[in-house]
Design a protein around this motif. Structure first.
Motif, PDB file in Angstrom:
ATOM      1  N   PRO A   4     -29.319 -73.086 -46.880  1.00  0.00           N
ATOM      2  CA  PRO A   4     -30.409 -72.374 -46.758  1.00  0.00           C
ATOM      3  C   PRO A   4     -30.444 -70.916 -46.631  1.00  0.00           C
ATOM      4  CG  PRO A   4     -30.440 -74.654 -45.367  1.00  0.00           C
ATOM      5  CD  PRO A   4     -28.967 -74.274 -46.041  1.00  0.00           C
ATOM      6  N   THR A   5     -31.155 -70.031 -47.498  1.00  0.00           N
ATOM      7  CA  THR A   5     -31.127 -68.803 -47.417  1.00  0.00           C
ATOM      8  C   THR A   5     -31.632 -68.306 -46.161  1.00  0.00           C
ATOM      9  OG1 THR A   5     -31.232 -68.934 -49.771  1.00  0.00           O
ATOM     10  CG2 THR A   5     -31.634 -66.640 -48.661  1.00  0.00           C
ATOM     11  N   LEU A   6     -30.909 -67.465 -45.477  1.00  0.00           N
ATOM     12  CA  LEU A   6     -31.295 -66.868 -44.280  1.00  0.00           C
ATOM     13  C   LEU A   6     -31.663 -65.407 -44.519  1.00  0.00           C
ATOM     14  CD1 LEU A   6     -28.292 -67.863 -41.807  1.00  0.00           C
ATOM     15  CD2 LEU A   6     -30.436 -68.967 -42.116  1.00  0.00           C
ATOM     16  N   SER A   7     -32.733 -65.065 -43.703  1.00  0.00           N
ATOM     17  CA  SER A   7     -33.408 -63.379 -44.190  1.00  0.00           C
ATOM     18  C   SER A   7     -32.109 -62.600 -43.399  1.00  0.00           C
ATOM     19  CB  SER A   7     -34.843 -63.298 -43.422  1.00  0.00           C
ATOM     20  OG  SER A   7     -34.375 -63.417 -41.962  1.00  0.00           O
ATOM     21  N   ALA A   8     -32.168 -61.188 -43.749  1.00  0.00           N
ATOM     22  CA  ALA A   8     -31.655 -60.246 -43.275  1.00  0.00           C
ATOM     23  C   ALA A   8     -31.607 -60.424 -41.748  1.00  0.00           C
ATOM     24  CB  ALA A   8     -31.775 -58.843 -43.760  1.00  0.00           C
ATOM     25  N   GLU A   9     -32.459 -60.398 -40.949  1.00  0.00           N
ATOM     26  CA  GLU A   9     -32.669 -60.464 -39.666  1.00  0.00           C
ATOM     27  C   GLU A   9     -32.052 -61.790 -39.087  1.00  0.00           C
ATOM     28  OE1 GLU A   9     -32.858 -59.585 -35.794  1.00  0.00           O
ATOM     29  OE2 GLU A   9     -33.237 -57.935 -37.395  1.00  0.00           O
ATOM     30  N   GLN A  11     -29.714 -63.385 -40.341  1.00  0.00           N
ATOM     31  CA  GLN A  11     -27.982 -63.212 -40.584  1.00  0.00           C
ATOM     32  C   GLN A  11     -27.586 -62.712 -39.411  1.00  0.00           C
ATOM     33  OE1 GLN A  11     -26.902 -61.769 -44.340  1.00  0.00           O
ATOM     34  NE2 GLN A  11     -27.940 -63.574 -45.732  1.00  0.00           N
ATOM     35  N   ARG A  12     -28.356 -61.640 -38.924  1.00  0.00           N
ATOM     36  CA  ARG A  12     -27.595 -60.505 -38.064  1.00  0.00           C
ATOM     37  C   ARG A  12     -27.875 -61.292 -36.549  1.00  0.00           C
ATOM     38  NH1 ARG A  12     -30.401 -56.456 -41.232  1.00  0.00           N
ATOM     39  NH2 ARG A  12     -32.460 -56.595 -40.096  1.00  0.00           N
ATOM     40  N   GLU A  13     -28.814 -62.032 -36.493  1.00  0.00           N
ATOM     41  CA  GLU A  13     -29.244 -63.062 -35.046  1.00  0.00           C
ATOM     42  C   GLU A  13     -28.063 -63.849 -35.085  1.00  0.00           C
ATOM     43  OE1 GLU A  13     -30.587 -63.952 -31.535  1.00  0.00           O
ATOM     44  OE2 GLU A  13     -30.913 -62.374 -32.739  1.00  0.00           O
ATOM     45  N   LEU A  14     -27.661 -64.635 -36.125  1.00  0.00           N
ATOM     46  CA  LEU A  14     -26.563 -65.669 -36.280  1.00  0.00           C
ATOM     47  C   LEU A  14     -25.331 -64.946 -35.733  1.00  0.00           C
ATOM     48  CD1 LEU A  14     -25.485 -68.334 -36.923  1.00  0.00           C
ATOM     49  CD2 LEU A  14     -25.381 -67.786 -39.243  1.00  0.00           C
ATOM     50  N   ALA A  15     -25.001 -63.740 -36.435  1.00  0.00           N
ATOM     51  CA  ALA A  15     -23.765 -63.069 -36.101  1.00  0.00           C
ATOM     52  C   ALA A  15     -23.666 -62.824 -34.672  1.00  0.00           C
ATOM     53  CB  ALA A  15     -23.554 -61.635 -36.793  1.00  0.00           C
ATOM     54  N   ARG A  16     -24.790 -62.272 -33.987  1.00  0.00           N
ATOM     55  CA  ARG A  16     -24.986 -62.206 -32.541  1.00  0.00           C
ATOM     56  C   ARG A  16     -24.288 -63.228 -31.729  1.00  0.00           C
ATOM     57  NH1 ARG A  16     -29.617 -60.298 -32.462  1.00  0.00           N
ATOM     58  NH2 ARG A  16     -29.525 -58.263 -32.635  1.00  0.00           N
ATOM     59  N   ASN A  17     -25.058 -64.346 -32.198  1.00  0.00           N
ATOM     60  CA  ASN A  17     -24.822 -65.700 -31.547  1.00  0.00           C
ATOM     61  C   ASN A  17     -23.499 -66.283 -31.629  1.00  0.00           C
ATOM     62  OD1 ASN A  17     -27.802 -65.818 -30.574  1.00  0.00           O
ATOM     63  ND2 ASN A  17     -28.227 -67.033 -32.460  1.00  0.00           N
ATOM     64  N   LEU A  18     -23.071 -66.042 -32.993  1.00  0.00           N
ATOM     65  CA  LEU A  18     -21.735 -66.537 -32.864  1.00  0.00           C
ATOM     66  C   LEU A  18     -20.598 -65.584 -32.209  1.00  0.00           C
ATOM     67  CD1 LEU A  18     -21.725 -66.743 -36.771  1.00  0.00           C
ATOM     68  CD2 LEU A  18     -21.146 -68.638 -35.292  1.00  0.00           C
ATOM     69  N   THR A  19     -20.599 -64.425 -32.133  1.00  0.00           N
ATOM     70  CA  THR A  19     -19.725 -63.448 -31.386  1.00  0.00           C
ATOM     71  C   THR A  19     -19.803 -63.973 -29.961  1.00  0.00           C
ATOM     72  OG1 THR A  19     -21.470 -61.745 -31.289  1.00  0.00           O
ATOM     73  CG2 THR A  19     -19.776 -61.781 -33.102  1.00  0.00           C
ATOM     74  N   HIS A  20     -21.351 -64.103 -29.346  1.00  0.00           N
ATOM     75  CA  HIS A  20     -21.272 -64.453 -27.920  1.00  0.00           C
ATOM     76  C   HIS A  20     -20.408 -65.665 -27.542  1.00  0.00           C
ATOM     77  CE1 HIS A  20     -22.936 -64.777 -24.077  1.00  0.00           C
ATOM     78  NE2 HIS A  20     -23.572 -65.950 -24.313  1.00  0.00           N
ATOM     79  N   PHE A  21     -20.917 -66.816 -28.420  1.00  0.00           N
ATOM     80  CA  PHE A  21     -20.242 -68.047 -28.323  1.00  0.00           C
ATOM     81  C   PHE A  21     -18.861 -68.208 -28.403  1.00  0.00           C
ATOM     82  CE2 PHE A  21     -19.099 -72.411 -30.273  1.00  0.00           C
ATOM     83  CZ  PHE A  21     -19.424 -72.762 -28.889  1.00  0.00           C
ATOM     84  N   LEU A 575     -22.309 -57.139 -47.854  1.00  0.00           N
ATOM     85  CA  LEU A 575     -22.849 -57.059 -49.138  1.00  0.00           C
ATOM     86  C   LEU A 575     -24.371 -56.914 -48.836  1.00  0.00           C
ATOM     87  CD1 LEU A 575     -21.566 -60.116 -51.260  1.00  0.00           C
ATOM     88  CD2 LEU A 575     -20.809 -57.814 -51.362  1.00  0.00           C
ATOM     89  N   GLN A 576     -25.036 -57.199 -47.814  1.00  0.00           N
ATOM     90  CA  GLN A 576     -26.309 -56.900 -47.594  1.00  0.00           C
ATOM     91  C   GLN A 576     -26.591 -55.569 -47.221  1.00  0.00           C
ATOM     92  OE1 GLN A 576     -28.852 -57.777 -43.749  1.00  0.00           O
ATOM     93  NE2 GLN A 576     -28.382 -59.442 -44.506  1.00  0.00           N
ATOM     94  N   GLU A 577     -25.615 -54.667 -46.417  1.00  0.00           N
ATOM     95  CA  GLU A 577     -25.542 -53.643 -46.163  1.00  0.00           C
ATOM     96  C   GLU A 577     -25.426 -52.744 -47.443  1.00  0.00           C
ATOM     97  OE1 GLU A 577     -23.576 -54.160 -41.642  1.00  0.00           O
ATOM     98  OE2 GLU A 577     -22.416 -53.013 -43.159  1.00  0.00           O
ATOM     99  N   GLN A 583     -25.116 -65.964 -51.577  1.00  0.00           N
ATOM    100  CA  GLN A 583     -25.282 -67.144 -50.975  1.00  0.00           C
ATOM    101  C   GLN A 583     -24.001 -67.816 -50.926  1.00  0.00           C
ATOM    102  OE1 GLN A 583     -28.011 -68.703 -54.165  1.00  0.00           O
ATOM    103  NE2 GLN A 583     -29.364 -68.788 -52.794  1.00  0.00           N
ATOM    104  N   LEU A 584     -23.994 -68.590 -49.975  1.00  0.00           N
ATOM    105  CA  LEU A 584     -22.744 -69.455 -49.678  1.00  0.00           C
ATOM    106  C   LEU A 584     -22.787 -71.010 -50.263  1.00  0.00           C
ATOM    107  CD1 LEU A 584     -21.376 -68.934 -46.035  1.00  0.00           C
ATOM    108  CD2 LEU A 584     -19.924 -68.574 -48.245  1.00  0.00           C
ATOM    109  N   VAL A 585     -22.101 -71.320 -50.859  1.00  0.00           N
ATOM    110  CA  VAL A 585     -22.283 -72.766 -51.670  1.00  0.00           C
ATOM    111  C   VAL A 585     -21.239 -73.574 -51.116  1.00  0.00           C
ATOM    112  CG1 VAL A 585     -22.326 -73.999 -53.867  1.00  0.00           C
ATOM    113  CG2 VAL A 585     -23.306 -71.711 -53.672  1.00  0.00           C
ATOM    114  N   PRO A 586     -21.650 -74.786 -50.558  1.00  0.00           N
ATOM    115  CA  PRO A 586     -20.410 -75.813 -50.272  1.00  0.00           C
ATOM    116  C   PRO A 586     -20.023 -76.542 -51.546  1.00  0.00           C
ATOM    117  CG  PRO A 586     -22.479 -76.565 -49.251  1.00  0.00           C
ATOM    118  CD  PRO A 586     -22.970 -75.054 -50.043  1.00  0.00           C
ATOM    119  N   LEU A 587     -19.122 -75.936 -52.338  1.00  0.00           N
ATOM    120  CA  LEU A 587     -18.869 -76.429 -53.712  1.00  0.00           C
ATOM    121  C   LEU A 587     -18.007 -77.609 -53.814  1.00  0.00           C
ATOM    122  CD1 LEU A 587     -19.963 -75.714 -56.575  1.00  0.00           C
ATOM    123  CD2 LEU A 587     -17.639 -74.358 -56.959  1.00  0.00           C
ATOM    124  N   PHE A 588     -17.019 -77.466 -53.037  1.00  0.00           N
ATOM    125  CA  PHE A 588     -15.884 -78.754 -53.069  1.00  0.00           C
ATOM    126  C   PHE A 588     -16.311 -79.630 -52.019  1.00  0.00           C
ATOM    127  CE2 PHE A 588     -13.251 -74.785 -54.122  1.00  0.00           C
ATOM    128  CZ  PHE A 588     -13.810 -74.840 -55.276  1.00  0.00           C
TER     129      PHE A 588
END
Length: 615
Positions: A4-9, A11-21, A575-577, A583-588
């Motif tokens: 699922p495509t994430l908006s720019a905001e 993506q940034r929020e996900l990065a914030r949550n990832l680093t905190h966790f 890349l966004q910057e 996009q990320l594709v779970p290809l294999f």
């Protein structure tokens, strides 16, 4: 196919949550399982966690902890909310690793269908592309090759540069199977030589098939063969230097990148084209990979045929070029200044003594557009390709499959173990990226508190969670090797305290040995006598904790996809910057190919005015 495509905001929020966790639980992700006893890792867990997980069976560990898609969990006791939150958050933050059609408790459908008839031969790949290729790689090159072909269609490119091409398995499928003009760059000259050899074998096989099934009729000779370049891609080099490096092979002799056309001026004849000529069938791009698996009597790639009677299978493709009536290689593959094999070092427009090459653009020639791809490009190489994609106007698209995250450079660890050393005398470059590392790439992640990822955390992100779940459900005896190695680490440190985390290397079939036998084999590898006295009671006490060792390792493994998500999200944010969507594709199939997420991006198609300006 993409996530699922994430908006720019978002993506940034996900990065914030990832680093905190991850910063909250870094004591788990940064731990080494071999130090389970010597560093008392079990005692670092909350007491309430210890109480509910200490007696879990291996199948329960898989179902209750690791399996993201299991919705029918059955608990023997009430779990603490903090542990439930830890598990749920880890699953929620990590990018899904299974294609949507496979999500659920029943997995491996793609693998079972593809290898149903023969476990070592993919039914989706023609037999000419399976030779010398292991099943895992067959699965990867067929799926990635088809995706690259689609990206070429979308970007109106016919040329691909495959970085880290190894023995050329992907380049052969892209070139001979999908009709693209391909240049492979590989740092190891031995692998480049093997790629050349395998190209020649494929051409010879195809010529035999042509003679057998076409009754000696002359077929078209259009369509490029892959070009192989031996070279180390310098992560500190500019994109201009990278284009020169690519040009050292692709602009050999005639100064043209074969097969390049902004509007497909020269369409190559592929195995699919031949199928359509003989059967009248038409196929979509999505079916190309399957078409290339049809019998060669109807499925022949005619590239390079210029005669009727090849004499013998070539050990190296170029050796046939001088044989009258044999296979002919494309004109661009010529002898360089030293008369060496051009497939090994195709630098015919520069000086071998200085290592210099001439960029076609320097001679007033237009540099063609191309698509970049890297199948499991190691460490910083994936990051380097993304930087070239964002900076170079001639790179129109990219598919990046990362690997070996522990070899990524960081400001805390600029020279991680296993980092590939540059050649002694690399080409002179404009080192424009000297202050940048493989992680983090984006300014956003760099500015987040707790974004640092240790070597151990990044190494753990390379572990295969799906394969480990299978071992747990099967209650494989191999699980005890964690406990064996942790117990041996304790023995080693008690004998020589200065020896910490020394490499013992894999002991074959260790799980079939007693610990005494295991120790006798392992101790000499660290310089200790094989008959070192063992405290039998102490050893037995450690071995009884095998279940705790396995469940602790599983807790750390649960964080592996979270770490990988942060690394890949950082690249998407980079890349966004730069104004580029990705996009990320779970290809294999993740159970078959653990590093299965493909980062895909492309630039908008140029208008004609822009093309004239760049030309």
């Amino acid at each position: 196919m993409s996530l699922p495509t994430l908006s720019a905001e978002q993506q940034r929020e996900l990065a914030r949550n990832l680093t905190h966790f991850l910063s909250t639980y870094k004591h788990i992700s940064d731990s080494y399982i071999i130090e389970f006893f010597s560093e008392n890792l079990w005692d670092t867990l909350p007491v309430k966690w210890q109480q509910v997980i200490s007696d879990l069976t291996p199948p329960q560990i898989a179902d209750l902890l690791l399996d993201r898609w299991n919705v029918n969990r059955s608990y023997s006791c009430v779990w603490p909310l903090s542990l439930l939150s830890f598990r749920a958050t880890a699953h929620a933050l990590a990018f899904p690793r299974k294609p949507q059609r496979k999500r659920g408790h029943d997995v491996d459908t793609v693998k079972s269908e593809e290898f149903l008839e023969n476990q070592s031969q993919s039914s989706l790949l023609g037999h000419i592309f399976r030779k010398h290729v292991k099943p895992k790689k067959q699965h990867e090159i067929q799926r990635l090759g088809t995706l690259v072909r689609r990206l070429c269609d979308l970007t109106d490119c016919n040329s691909v540069v495959d970085v880290g091409s190894g023995q050329g398995h992907l380049t052969r499928f892209l070139s001979f199977g999908l009709g693209l003009s391909v240049t492979g760059i590989e740092a190891d000259p031995t692998l480049v030589s093997m790629a050349s050899k395998f190209d020649g074998q494929l051409l010879w096989t195809l010529e035999k098939e042509r003679q057998k099934f076409q009754n000696g009729s002359q077929l078209s000779t259009s369509g490029p063969s892959p070009c192989h370049v031996a070279g180390w891609v310098n992560p500190k080099a500019s994109w201009e230097d990278f284009v020169k490096q690519v040009g050292s092979g692709t602009f050999c002799c005639d100064g043209q990148m074969p097969g390049v056309s902004k509007k497909r001026q020269r369409e190559p004849v592929t195995v699919v084209d031949q199928l359509q000529q003989h059967t009248g069938q038409t196929e979509s791009t999505a079916d190309i990979g399957r078409s290339a698996s049809l019998p060669l009597k109807d499925n022949i790639k005619t590239t390079g045929f210029n005669g009727d009677n090849p004499t013998s299978p070539p050990e190296i493709a170029v050796s046939l070029a001088a044989q009258p009536g044999a296979l002919s290689l494309p004109k661009r593959l010529c002898k360089n200044e030293a008369g060496q094999d051009p497939y090994a070092y195709p630098v015919c427009r520069g000086s071998l003594s200085t290592g210099g090459v001439v960029c076609p653009a320097d001679n007033g020639q237009a540099c063609p557009d191309f698509v970049l791809t890297g199948l499991h490009a190691c460490g910083d190489l994936s990051a380097t390709l993304l930087r070239h994609f964002s900076s170079c106007p001639h790179v129109r698209g990219i598919t990046s499959v990362a690997c070996c995250y522990m070899k990524i450079t960081t400001s805390e660890n600029p020279n991680p173990p296993g980092l590939i050393a540059p050649p002694i005398n690399p080409l002179a470059t404009n080192e424009t990226f000297h202050s940048e590392y493989g992680y983090p790439m984006s300014s956003w992640v760099q500015g987040l508190p707790g974004h640092q990822l240790s070597y151990k955390a990044r190494e753990g992100a390379c572990h295969a969670i799906e394969e480990y779940m299978q071992r747990l459900r099967e209650e494989s005896a191999s699980l005890r090797t964690h406990c064996y190695r942790a117990a041996l680490e304790t023995v080693i440190r008690e004998a020589q305290p200065e020896l910490r985390r020394v490499g013992v290397q894999t002991i074959k079939k260790a799980h079939l040995l007693s610990f005494t036998e295991y120790a006798r084999l392992g101790l000499p590898r660290v310089g200790l006598p094989p008959d070192l006295p063992l405290d039998a009671d102490r050893v037995e006490a450690m071995l009884r904790q095998e279940g705790r060792v396995v469940v602790y390792f599983s807790l750390a493994l649960l964080l592996a996809p979270v770490v990988e998500t942060l690394v890949l999200l950082d690249r998407m944010l980079y890349l966004q910057e730069k104004g580029l969507d990705s996009q990320l594709v779970p290809l294999f199939d993740p159970a078959f190919s653990p590093r299965n997420l493909v980062l895909m991006a492309m630039k908008p198609t140029r208008d004609k005015e822009t093309e004239r300006t760049l030309s």
